[in-house]
Design an enzyme around this catalytic site. Sequence first.
Site, PDB file in Angstrom:
ATOM      1  N   GLU A  47       0.919  -1.097  -0.026  1.00 34.12           N
ATOM      2  CA  GLU A  47      -0.053   0.009   0.046  1.00 34.12           C
ATOM      3  C   GLU A  47       0.825   1.354   0.047  1.00 34.12           C
ATOM      4  O   GLU A  47       2.055   1.188   0.835  1.00 34.12           O
ATOM      5  CB  GLU A  47      -0.730  -0.198   1.295  1.00 34.12           C
ATOM      6  CG  GLU A  47      -1.632   1.427   1.712  1.00 34.12           C
ATOM      7  CD  GLU A  47      -2.223   1.298   3.066  1.00 34.12           C
ATOM      8  OE1 GLU A  47      -1.471   0.832   3.924  1.00 34.12           O
ATOM      9  OE2 GLU A  47      -3.379   1.828   3.045  1.00 34.12           O
ATOM     10  N   LYS A 123      -9.791   1.910  -1.570  1.00 35.83           N
ATOM     11  CA  LYS A 123      -9.798   1.364  -0.249  1.00 35.83           C
ATOM     12  C   LYS A 123     -11.221   1.780   0.157  1.00 35.83           C
ATOM     13  O   LYS A 123     -11.422   3.013   0.479  1.00 35.83           O
ATOM     14  CB  LYS A 123      -8.688   1.689   0.360  1.00 35.83           C
ATOM     15  CG  LYS A 123      -8.728   1.272   2.057  1.00 35.83           C
ATOM     16  CD  LYS A 123      -7.443   1.538   2.508  1.00 35.83           C
ATOM     17  CE  LYS A 123      -6.999   1.075   4.220  1.00 35.83           C
ATOM     18  NZ  LYS A 123      -5.834   1.626   4.596  1.00 35.83           N
ATOM     19  N   CYS A 172      -4.769  -3.166   3.010  1.00 36.11           N
ATOM     20  CA  CYS A 172      -4.298  -2.985   4.183  1.00 36.11           C
ATOM     21  C   CYS A 172      -5.476  -3.216   5.171  1.00 36.11           C
ATOM     22  O   CYS A 172      -5.873  -4.247   4.963  1.00 36.11           O
ATOM     23  CB  CYS A 172      -3.632  -1.426   4.441  1.00 36.11           C
ATOM     24  SG  CYS A 172      -3.204  -1.396   6.263  1.00 36.11           S
TER      25      CYS A 172
END
Lengths: 313, 313
Positions: A47, A123, A172
């Site tokens: 990331e 995300k 993540c």
Amino acid sequence: MTRIVRVAGAQMGPNQRGDRREDILARMIRLLEQAADRGASLVVFPELAFTTFFPRWLLSDDELTHYFERSMPNPAVAPLFTRARELGVGFYVGYAELTPEGQRFNSSMLVAPDGAVVGNYRKVHLPGSEQPRPDSHFQQLEKRYFAYGDLGFQAFRGPKAWQRGIFGMLICNDRRWPEAWRELGLQSMELLCVGYNSAGYDPNGGSSEDATLRTFHAKLAIQANAYMNATFAVAVAKAGNEDGSALIGGSCIVDPNGLILTEATSLDDELIVADCDLDQCLQGKSKMFNFAAHRRPQHYGRITAQVGAIAPA
Amino acid sequence: MTRIVRVAGAQMGPNQRGDRREDILARMIRLLEQAADRGASLVVFPELAFTTFFPRWLLSDDELTHYFERSMPNPAVAPLFTRARELGVGFYVGYAELTPEGQRFNSSMLVAPDGAVVGNYRKVHLPGSEQPRPDSHFQQLEKRYFAYGDLGFQAFRGPKAWQRGIFGMLICNDRRWPEAWRELGLQSMELLCVGYNSAGYDPNGGSSEDATLRTFHAKLAIQANAYMNATFAVAVAKAGNEDGSALIGGSCIVDPNGLILTEATSLDDELIVADCDLDQCLQGKSKMFNFAAHRRPQHYGRITAQVGAIAPA
């Protein structure tokens, strides 16, 4: 039958705030070349791979802009794309995205060995807070700097070089949310790519977590969700002491049984490689986790009908 | 603050088809008494604790009836309920339920230390098949013998003796389905009880699983889902060689970090005990897994909108 894709995880050591972009790119290209030498056709980077994990600071708009990509690829990151195409190696990479409309996302993209974009992801599960915590040395301001991902969880059919497998992306904190995996599992995902920057202490201000426990949590979430969705998973950290903040390592490649095939042993730039036979997903997908045979969505209503928990009286 | 409930898992060795009901009850009462001696106020027994795991055979209706309870408690199981109330120990127990209307369920109940019924549950995720597999020595006919649970996933507020905690129940295969845990997590569950009978080989006819791998899967599912829902979990096996079929052990008590507090080491009757401070759930529920702050149900639509997987083109 076997449908083997040789996959590499390119764990990165820290990117310090003062590091020049070209030096970071050079490290990534070195990992890419190692992966090509070892015969991998897909390399997973972390990331926000091109910069330090800047959401740990309260930044002015001017400072913030510095960390974002206005297009992908752009001149500052193009050497990675060019070298990958030359080597015939595809990749997943996380980056900070600034759209033409001025929206900011924590994003990733999946690029095929021939340079074609297989898919994009933004995300969804942003951790942290919008407002800085007054007494914290480090912040976790993803909710301040990024908009929530608006692309949902889309799985993508990969190219022939990847055995026409079905690929998913998370970023993540997403990996701790079984809903995200299941959305992808419900599209028959066979290999998940996820990059992360995870603090080696509790970034939310709790006191009871340390790097060992947080590395355990990271692997546990990957192993169990890979098993419960009968998929391979490649989880890759940016690790080590980054601008005074400790990031865990623990990058790993996991099979559909939830078993770790290979894992990083350092907190630095380190390549891990494994052969993933995508047909090994068939056992789980057709038996224990045959969703069509065994799921009971009529009893899953709370998952979409409510956001927070509601305790019984 | 601390809100400690001392919990026991009463793993059972096998119940052979020829074992007398009173002998099985005597073993369960012995485990209950050991738990009381050690100060536990909640004892978790396995799935289908009073009988052998009969879905492994194709049975006539007459034979089948023999394994079901027409009411709970009934004279054949009453000694367990009586002794528990005398000792002031509550329990979870799994049993085969035959309703007055003639429906059959794979059920569990949660009984408070004073004998009051806290809640009932009927297994939702029935594994196996309705039709016997022609060439298998052992069957997995839960889909034939039981109706799918119709009570959903309801969490229950426990009595004062259990710190007024919030308790959930699952049965065996349910524990591999993150949707089931999340339904309970969305009710702020603090402690999950789950009993199981899991074959030490692949009951679906696959060839690549053995007892070690299947014990790993069982623990992995419990540990990760406990972590991702910030809850304690008590998972309890019926274990050992039951009527020629190998059942895994691996009973364990897991904390909200997904860490194993204690686990069984045998494949026989064995008590495990741990203090569960329900307030340890607060860290996860208020930070990393603060559902209200972090969940994004607008992107979870497939979870309720479709049953089986749909691959991209």
